[in-house]
Design a protein around this motif. Structure first.
Motif, mmCIF file in Angstrom:
data_model
loop_
_atom_site.group_PDB
_atom_site.id
_atom_site.type_symbol
_atom_site.label_atom_id
_atom_site.label_comp_id
_atom_site.label_asym_id
_atom_site.label_seq_id
_atom_site.Cartn_x
_atom_site.Cartn_y
_atom_site.Cartn_z
ATOM 1 N N LEU A 147 1.122 -1.519 -0.080
ATOM 2 C CA LEU A 147 0.141 0.402 0.084
ATOM 3 C C LEU A 147 1.225 1.487 -0.415
ATOM 4 N N PHE A 148 1.913 1.040 0.736
ATOM 5 C CA PHE A 148 3.256 2.650 0.845
ATOM 6 C C PHE A 148 4.035 2.535 -0.021
ATOM 7 N N VAL A 149 4.545 0.931 -0.496
ATOM 8 C CA VAL A 149 5.697 1.229 -1.373
ATOM 9 C C VAL A 149 5.540 1.381 -2.713
ATOM 10 N N GLN A 150 3.911 1.592 -3.348
ATOM 11 C CA GLN A 150 4.031 1.813 -4.207
ATOM 12 C C GLN A 150 4.156 2.855 -5.558
ATOM 13 N N CYS A 151 4.548 3.773 -4.757
ATOM 14 C CA CYS A 151 5.640 4.966 -5.416
ATOM 15 C C CYS A 151 7.137 5.115 -4.653
ATOM 16 N N PRO A 152 8.578 4.354 -5.049
ATOM 17 C CA PRO A 152 8.957 4.162 -4.156
ATOM 18 C C PRO A 152 9.527 5.479 -4.009
ATOM 19 N N GLY A 153 9.946 5.548 -3.082
ATOM 20 C CA GLY A 153 10.727 6.713 -2.866
ATOM 21 C C GLY A 153 9.495 8.160 -2.857
ATOM 22 N N HIS A 154 8.327 7.953 -3.079
ATOM 23 C CA HIS A 154 7.609 8.561 -2.808
ATOM 24 C C HIS A 154 6.171 8.855 -2.146
ATOM 25 N N ALA A 155 6.467 8.336 -0.955
ATOM 26 C CA ALA A 155 4.774 7.837 -0.491
ATOM 27 C C ALA A 155 3.887 8.403 -0.894
ATOM 28 N N SER A 156 3.464 10.166 -0.968
ATOM 29 C CA SER A 156 3.044 11.198 -0.402
ATOM 30 C C SER A 156 2.287 11.160 -2.417
ATOM 31 N N ALA A 157 2.989 10.229 -3.087
ATOM 32 C CA ALA A 157 2.485 10.795 -4.219
ATOM 33 C C ALA A 157 1.460 9.601 -4.687
ATOM 34 N N ILE A 158 1.270 9.086 -3.823
ATOM 35 C CA ILE A 158 0.361 7.808 -4.138
ATOM 36 C C ILE A 158 -1.139 8.632 -3.374
ATOM 37 N N TRP A 159 -1.607 9.502 -2.846
ATOM 38 C CA TRP A 159 -2.935 10.372 -2.251
ATOM 39 C C TRP A 159 -2.995 11.333 -3.506
ATOM 40 N N THR A 160 -1.331 11.996 -3.630
ATOM 41 C CA THR A 160 -1.266 13.636 -4.787
ATOM 42 C C THR A 160 -1.897 12.731 -5.911
ATOM 43 N N GLN A 161 -1.175 11.649 -6.545
ATOM 44 C CA GLN A 161 -1.637 11.532 -7.437
ATOM 45 C C GLN A 161 -1.424 12.324 -8.806
ATOM 46 N N SER A 162 -0.039 12.973 -8.405
ATOM 47 C CA SER A 162 0.564 14.600 -9.618
ATOM 48 C C SER A 162 1.119 13.925 -10.975
ATOM 49 N N GLY A 163 1.285 12.849 -11.018
ATOM 50 C CA GLY A 163 1.740 11.561 -11.996
ATOM 51 C C GLY A 163 3.169 12.083 -12.421
ATOM 52 N N GLU A 164 3.861 12.478 -11.626
ATOM 53 C CA GLU A 164 4.977 13.012 -11.384
ATOM 54 C C GLU A 164 6.486 12.810 -11.100
ATOM 55 N N HIS A 165 6.160 11.297 -10.501
ATOM 56 C CA HIS A 165 6.550 10.220 -9.931
ATOM 57 C C HIS A 165 5.288 8.649 -10.518
ATOM 58 N N LYS A 166 7.047 8.196 -10.849
ATOM 59 C CA LYS A 166 6.313 6.647 -11.351
ATOM 60 C C LYS A 166 6.720 5.815 -9.724
ATOM 61 N N CYS A 167 4.794 5.021 -10.282
ATOM 62 C CA CYS A 167 4.836 4.659 -9.320
ATOM 63 C C CYS A 167 4.538 3.079 -10.486
ATOM 64 N N TRP A 168 3.989 1.651 -9.136
ATOM 65 C CA TRP A 168 4.079 0.855 -9.800
ATOM 66 C C TRP A 168 2.177 0.448 -10.610
#
Length: 352
Positions: A147-168
């Protein structure tokens, strides 16, 4: 009369909170009765500590869910402030799932520990049950980590969904969720079947067997909720379409499952209180029960049992007082056997 735009906004939050907090109240009452029953017979053990911890985790999760609903969870994302509110709602959604998963896991572990102490008379049974404990913890812990490592190095990107970081790929969480839910369902089914398998072989009256099997087989209801939650897991792969509504039913059944685990696993422990209500004497915590079974062997701890005079063709299983047997096995008026009474204990021996 036409509805105002505000009145027309979809909001399933009140219904969700009603369902969750109703079960919360029932679970609190049942666990309190469990603790009181165990104190009365002086049998507070690790299973009770784990169950109280499970209840605390699920209550925290219910509170987080409530906060999430007040911020906009259960409303369509297009009805909310996308930049300010939605990220906070998604964060509470993830935290809610975390505590729900953890609470359900500890509840199952508590029940398995209870069953090990009550029915684990053979080494092979104990080994299998402890393996299930380990797999329960590992399987559910991995889902929480995912749940919390889907966006490696940027956990907040999971809920901000900014699209700036690569997620699983979101399907990873969904596919693992299918496995996790299926494993939990299989665990509930195994525990119900295991209890039936052990008690059905005992030389007891049919009504007694049915009572014991029913008490220890209530987890089948938790299994049913788990199966429904597994079906709902599909939304995890498409949650981005409407993240503040997509997981509503998933969370509902996640918490129904967790609370049913707590309730059904605790009901067998409150039998001494129910017997007191019916005017019968509650267990003293000093009783041991030795019931016949083809499954006993030399794996019994010698510190908890003593050698009995061997009877050709007979075998015995002992349900120790250290395993909370008073709670569910005190069927003195119904068990066929020979009663031996001393100043400190009562033993029941039934031969086959």
């Amino acid at each position: 009369m036409s509805l105002s735009p505000r009145d027309a906004i979809f909001d399933c939050g009140p219904r969700l909170l009603r369902d969750i907090w109703t079960l919360t109240g029932i679970a609190i009452v049942i666990v309190i009765l469990r603790v009181v029953a165990k104190i009365r017979i002086r049998k507070i053990g690790w299973d009770d500590i784990l169950m109280v911890s499970s209840l605390c985790l699920t209550i925290v999760g219910s509170a987080l869910l409530t906060v999430g609903v007040r911020h906009g969870f259960c409303r369509h994302v297009w009805d909310l402030d996308t930049k300010l509110v939605v990220p906070k709602v998604i964060m509470f959604d993830y935290l809610t799932q975390t505590f729900g998963i953890a609470g359900g896991t500890l509840g199952r572990v508590s029940f398995i520990v209870f069953v090990i102490g009550l029915l684990g008379t053979r080494k092979s049974h104990r080994v299998i049950l402890w393996i299930i404990v380990g797999l329960q913890i590992l399987t559910n812990l991995i889902l929480i980590i995912i749940l919390f490592v889907q966006c490696p190095g940027h956990a907040s990107a999971i809920w901000t969904q900014s699209g700036e970081h690569k997620c699983w790929d979101v399907r990873i969480q969904a596919y693992y969720g299918y496995y996790q839910g299926s494993f939990n369902s299989a665990t509930d089914l195994y525990l119900a079947v295991f209890s039936t398998y052990i008690f059905w072989s005992l030389n007891l009256k049919l009504t007694v067997k049915l009572g014991l099997v029913t008490l220890l087989g209530l987890g089948i209801f938790a299994m049913a909720a788990s199966v429904i939650k597994v079906v709902q897991t599909q939304v995890l792969a498409h949650a981005a379409d409407d993240p503040t509504v997509a997981t509503v039913n998933y969370n509902r059944w996640l918490y129904i499952e967790a609370y049913l685990v707590i309730i059904t696993a605790s009901i067998p422990c409150i039998r001494s209180i129910l017997r007191s209500v019916r005017g019968q004497t509650a267990g003293t915590g000093r009783s041991t029960y030795e019931l016949s079974s083809p499954y006993c062997g030399n794996s019994m701890p010698t510190s908890r049992s003593r050698r009995l005079t061997a009877i050709p063709g007979k075998s015995m299983i002992r349900i120790s007082d250290n395993s909370s047997a008073d709670d569910i096995s005190e069927w003195n008026n119904e068990i066929d056997g020979v009663h031996e009474r001393t100043d400190s204990k009562q033993s029941i021996y039934v031969h086959v």
